[in-house]
Motif scaffolding. Structure first.
Motif, short mmCIF file in Angstrom:
data_model
loop_
_atom_site.label_atom_id
_atom_site.label_comp_id
_atom_site.label_asym_id
_atom_site.label_seq_id
_atom_site.Cartn_x
_atom_site.Cartn_y
_atom_site.Cartn_z
N ARG A 57 22.51 -5.45 1.66
CA ARG A 57 22.14 -4.65 2.65
C ARG A 57 22.32 -3.00 2.29
O ARG A 57 21.63 -2.31 2.34
CB ARG A 57 22.48 -4.74 3.97
CG ARG A 57 21.92 -6.14 4.49
CD ARG A 57 22.69 -6.40 5.86
NE ARG A 57 21.66 -7.69 6.48
CZ ARG A 57 22.20 -8.18 7.72
NH1 ARG A 57 23.30 -7.66 8.32
NH2 ARG A 57 21.90 -9.16 8.31
N ARG A 58 23.68 -2.96 1.69
CA ARG A 58 24.13 -1.70 1.56
C ARG A 58 24.85 -1.55 0.41
O ARG A 58 26.21 -1.55 0.33
CB ARG A 58 24.93 -1.09 2.40
CG ARG A 58 24.23 -0.82 3.91
CD ARG A 58 25.09 -0.47 5.23
NE ARG A 58 26.03 -1.58 5.64
CZ ARG A 58 25.69 -2.62 6.27
NH1 ARG A 58 24.42 -2.69 6.83
NH2 ARG A 58 26.34 -3.52 6.55
N PRO A 59 24.21 -1.79 -0.85
CA PRO A 59 25.15 -1.56 -2.08
C PRO A 59 26.09 -0.55 -2.32
O PRO A 59 26.92 -0.81 -3.13
CB PRO A 59 23.89 -1.69 -3.27
CG PRO A 59 22.67 -2.03 -2.80
CD PRO A 59 22.83 -1.48 -1.03
N LEU A 83 20.01 -3.78 -8.43
CA LEU A 83 19.94 -3.78 -6.87
C LEU A 83 20.72 -2.43 -6.61
O LEU A 83 19.98 -1.62 -5.84
CB LEU A 83 20.53 -4.92 -6.08
CG LEU A 83 20.55 -4.83 -4.43
CD1 LEU A 83 18.98 -4.93 -3.99
CD2 LEU A 83 21.10 -6.01 -3.86
N ARG A 86 18.54 0.56 -7.99
CA ARG A 86 17.38 0.63 -6.92
C ARG A 86 17.52 1.39 -5.54
O ARG A 86 17.05 2.22 -5.06
CB ARG A 86 16.38 -0.43 -6.92
CG ARG A 86 15.80 -0.93 -8.43
CD ARG A 86 14.88 -1.97 -8.40
NE ARG A 86 15.67 -3.11 -7.92
CZ ARG A 86 15.29 -3.81 -6.99
NH1 ARG A 86 14.64 -3.27 -5.83
NH2 ARG A 86 15.94 -5.00 -7.07
N ARG A 87 18.42 0.77 -4.82
CA ARG A 87 18.78 0.91 -3.43
C ARG A 87 19.89 2.01 -3.33
O ARG A 87 19.92 2.46 -2.06
CB ARG A 87 19.12 -0.25 -2.52
CG ARG A 87 17.96 -1.32 -2.76
CD ARG A 87 18.59 -2.56 -1.67
NE ARG A 87 17.37 -3.23 -1.71
CZ ARG A 87 17.51 -4.51 -0.92
NH1 ARG A 87 18.65 -4.67 -0.28
NH2 ARG A 87 16.64 -5.42 -1.14
N ALA A 88 20.61 2.20 -4.08
CA ALA A 88 21.78 3.35 -3.93
C ALA A 88 21.30 4.61 -4.59
O ALA A 88 22.26 5.67 -4.37
CB ALA A 88 22.99 2.65 -4.27
N ASN A 90 19.45 7.16 -4.35
CA ASN A 90 18.85 8.01 -3.50
C ASN A 90 20.30 8.31 -2.38
O ASN A 90 20.17 9.00 -1.73
CB ASN A 90 17.92 7.93 -2.64
CG ASN A 90 16.72 7.89 -3.53
OD1 ASN A 90 16.87 8.60 -4.70
ND2 ASN A 90 15.77 7.01 -3.35
N GLN A 91 21.32 7.61 -2.71
CA GLN A 91 22.34 7.82 -1.53
C GLN A 91 23.59 8.14 -2.44
O GLN A 91 24.91 8.12 -1.66
CB GLN A 91 22.80 6.32 -0.81
CG GLN A 91 21.61 5.73 0.05
CD GLN A 91 21.61 4.42 0.43
OE1 GLN A 91 23.04 3.95 0.70
NE2 GLN A 91 20.81 3.53 0.40
#
Length: 258
Positions: A57-59, A83, A86-88, A90-91
């Protein structure tokens, strides 16, 4: 204990004073259970855990733990690095610092050089060193680890002709890069875990460029005698009479090699 000594010793991850592990790997899988519960316990390492569900959910939790607690060792299959990228991506925060991460291991599924390259490119600005990557190979049949690539080399790959591999089981270097080729990680840059001997049943691409691509075999103190009650061909799960355990079938080896 033999395999744990190999994982943490000089031929493995070469654990030193001050190392700290960080893991999201599930404990029902050998890489999580043996690699990131039993191995840190045997070496008396501090260990930070997050659950696989929280990682999915929050890599960034995984990377933030490495940064905040100065983690030095963390493993993931290639899909975990994908993962996280791709998901992290931008964070990424300005204070994320991955410079302490000296062993970024890969194992458990197909090693994807393109995925690892994207991860390294994304997090280089946060201090990640792409030479920290350690492609590894293991089997539950010997407890876990068999080989690790040398430290500080990162990921080395060969590009082989996919058609030649499919048609004649030959790991033939590709002269060009058409659609019929596929990257395959170098097999000769690996070193065996302590107490494990390895031999090539057939020669591999980097050592002998026109050789047959086939399976390898290994011998270890903890090699299994049986891995389930269900009938299986002996060669797929148990040592032979001379003590050698076939590593994997020829058709699956390129997808799972170091």
């Amino acid at each position: 204990m033999a395999n744990l000594a190999g994982i943490t010793g000089p031929a493995g991850l070469e654990i030193v004073s001050g190392d700290r592990a960080v893991s999201w790997l599930p404990l029902y899988h050998d890489m999580g259970l043996i690699g990131f519960l039993m191995a840190p316990l045997s070496a008396q390492l501090s260990l930070d855990y997050i659950t696989p569900r929280d990682f999915a959910r929050r890599p960034m939790q995984w990377l933030n733990l490495i940064s905040r607690n100065r983690g030095t060792i963390a493993y993931s299959p290639s899909f975990g690095y994908d993962l996280a990228t791709r998901r992290a991506a931008n964070q990424v925060t300005a204070d994320l610092d991955l410079s302490s991460w000296r062993h970024a291991g890969i194992g458990g599924d197909m090693i994807r050089p393109d995925v690892l390259d994207r991860f390294a490119s994304t997090f280089e600005q946060s201090g990640f060193n792409r030479k920290a990557f350690i492609p590894s190979y293991g089997m539950a049949e010997v407890c876990l680890a068999i080989t690790f690539s040398p430290h500080g080399n990162g990921v080395r790959t060969d590009t082989i002709d996919r058609a030649a591999l499919a048609d004649s089981q030959r790991a033939q270097p590709a002269a060009e890069l058409p659609t019929s080729t596929a990257p395959a990680a170098s097999c000769c840059a690996a070193r065996c875990c302590r107490a494990i001997a390895s031999k090539c049943v057939a020669r591999m691409a980097r050592c002998w460029p026109t050789a047959m691509w086939d399976a390898s075999s290994c011998a270890a103190p903890a090699s299994c005698r049986a891995i389930s009650a269900r009938p299986k061909p002996r060669a797929t799960c148990c040592p032979t009479t001379d003590g050698w355990t076939p590593a994997i079938s020829a058709t699956r080896w390129p997808a799972r090699s170091w």
